[in-house]
Design an enzyme around this catalytic site. Structure first.
Site, PDB file in Angstrom:
ATOM      1  N   SER A   1       0.839  -1.226   0.004  1.00  0.00           N
ATOM      2  CA  SER A   1       0.040  -0.023  -0.080  1.00  0.00           C
ATOM      3  C   SER A   1       0.846   1.215  -0.047  1.00  0.00           C
ATOM      4  O   SER A   1       1.697   1.406  -1.009  1.00  0.00           O
ATOM      5  CB  SER A   1      -0.977   0.053   0.980  1.00  0.00           C
ATOM      6  OG  SER A   1      -2.067   0.857   1.029  1.00  0.00           O
TER       7      SER A   1
ATOM      8  N   ASP B   1     -10.113  -6.213  -3.704  1.00  0.00           N
ATOM      9  CA  ASP B   1      -9.262  -5.409  -2.718  1.00  0.00           C
ATOM     10  C   ASP B   1     -10.297  -3.954  -2.837  1.00  0.00           C
ATOM     11  O   ASP B   1     -10.560  -3.497  -3.985  1.00  0.00           O
ATOM     12  CB  ASP B   1      -7.915  -4.714  -3.050  1.00  0.00           C
ATOM     13  CG  ASP B   1      -7.186  -3.815  -2.429  1.00  0.00           C
ATOM     14  OD1 ASP B   1      -7.729  -3.082  -1.530  1.00  0.00           O
ATOM     15  OD2 ASP B   1      -6.039  -3.840  -2.214  1.00  0.00           O
TER      16      ASP B   1
ATOM     17  N   HIS C   1      -7.504  -6.092   0.815  1.00  0.00           N
ATOM     18  CA  HIS C   1      -6.151  -5.535   0.725  1.00  0.00           C
ATOM     19  C   HIS C   1      -4.918  -5.821   1.506  1.00  0.00           C
ATOM     20  O   HIS C   1      -4.013  -5.533   1.363  1.00  0.00           O
ATOM     21  CB  HIS C   1      -6.524  -4.051   1.105  1.00  0.00           C
ATOM     22  CG  HIS C   1      -5.231  -3.009   1.230  1.00  0.00           C
ATOM     23  ND1 HIS C   1      -5.013  -2.804   0.063  1.00  0.00           N
ATOM     24  CD2 HIS C   1      -4.648  -2.015   2.060  1.00  0.00           C
ATOM     25  CE1 HIS C   1      -4.147  -1.848  -0.227  1.00  0.00           C
ATOM     26  NE2 HIS C   1      -3.944  -1.348   1.323  1.00  0.00           N
TER      27      HIS C   1
END
Length: 284
Positions: free
Chosen positions: A107, A229, A257
């Site tokens: 991320s 996600d 995620h």
């Protein structure tokens, strides 16, 4: 299982709360977590760094996260704060005497990784980007909800937020309520809230990596994304894989995620296979 050693390592004016595991003589893997209220390196990576022998693992809380320093003057916005976080990680590697490392970025950690690859490419070997940010696409409603967590910073709000990060919360079993309560308490620290709000100042410019910027990164890259996600859509990793010249893309079904938590065995197998491959590119 490999034991974890945790220390606060001074890097300039700050310290980075850093977890290490494995033999210092083995190849190094740097693990960079993503953003979110209450996030920490240990919560992201413990299951992996304790179960991958043959490597020296380094997993720091990024600057402005967890138990690392939270500068009161942390630059506002994702882009400016990510650049400072990248500088802090590069200093950490220098302090630890690391002259070559693999890197895994999740991320926001993926965005920090991309910045470091451009700044000091010779320091890095193989790269894994998992659910990485940085693609020029609009934020999802679920990402916006994460950014706005402190409008209602309660255990119930944290529990609801956790459900947005994963495909199926049943994987946490009966402990998910306790996880949410503990994380809400941790996220309630004033320094953590301040760093979150400065990072996600809405007026600041986003950090995007257009195709021409990615084309100059010659490292071998494994791009991994959960198909379901809701925080950063899978299209973001298609963008990265399309423009990074030596990238391969793996999309995992039934994953959100947090692939490293929901599908830890599959991710670990992918990482081992990729990190142990003979390089197909000439030295960076």
């Amino acid at each position: 299982m490999t034991d974890i050693t945790t220390t606060d390592i001074q890097v300039g004016d700050w310290h980075l709360h850093t977890h290490q595991a494995g033999n210092p003589e083995d190849p190094t893997v740097l693990w960079l977590h993503g953003s979110g209220p209450g996030v920490s390196a240990r919560s992201n990576w413990e299951a992996l760094i304790t179960s991958m022998p043959g490597y020296r693992h380094i997993a720091p809380d990024l600057l402005g996260f967890g138990d690392s320093s939270h500068p009161e003057d942390l630059p506002e916005g994702v882009g400016a704060s990510a650049r400072l976080r990248a500088q802090a990680i590069l200093q950490l590697l220098d302090v630890l005497g690391v002259d070559r490392t693999h890197v895994v970025g999740n991320s926001m950690g993926g965005m920090v990784t991309l910045l470091m690859l451009k700044d000091r490419p010779e320091l890095f070997d193989r790269v894994i980007l998992m659910g990485s940010g940085g693609a020029p696409i609009p934020p999802t409603p679920d990402l916006i909800r994460m950014v706005r967590y402190y409008e209602e910073p309660t255990a119930d709000a944290m529990l609801e937020l956790l459900g947005r990060f994963v495909y199926d919360t049943s994987g946490f079993g009966d402990s998910i309520r306790q996880i949410a309560e503990d994380r809400a308490v941790f996220a309630g620290r004033a320094d953590i809230q301040r760093s979150h709000e400065r990072t996600f100042t809405p007026e600041a410019e986003p950090l995007w990596f257009p195709g021409e910027a990615l084309a100059g990164i010659k490292h071998e890259v494994l791009v991994v994304h959960g198909r379901e996600d809701r925080i950063i859509p899978v299209e973001a990793s298609y963008h990265l894989a399309r423009h990074l010249p030596n990238a391969q893309l793996h999309v995992l079904p039934h994953a959100g995620h947090w692939v490293q938590i929901e599908q830890v065995s599959r991710f670990r197998d992918l990482a081992r296979l990729f990190l142990n491959e003979e390089s197909r590119t000439k030295g960076i």
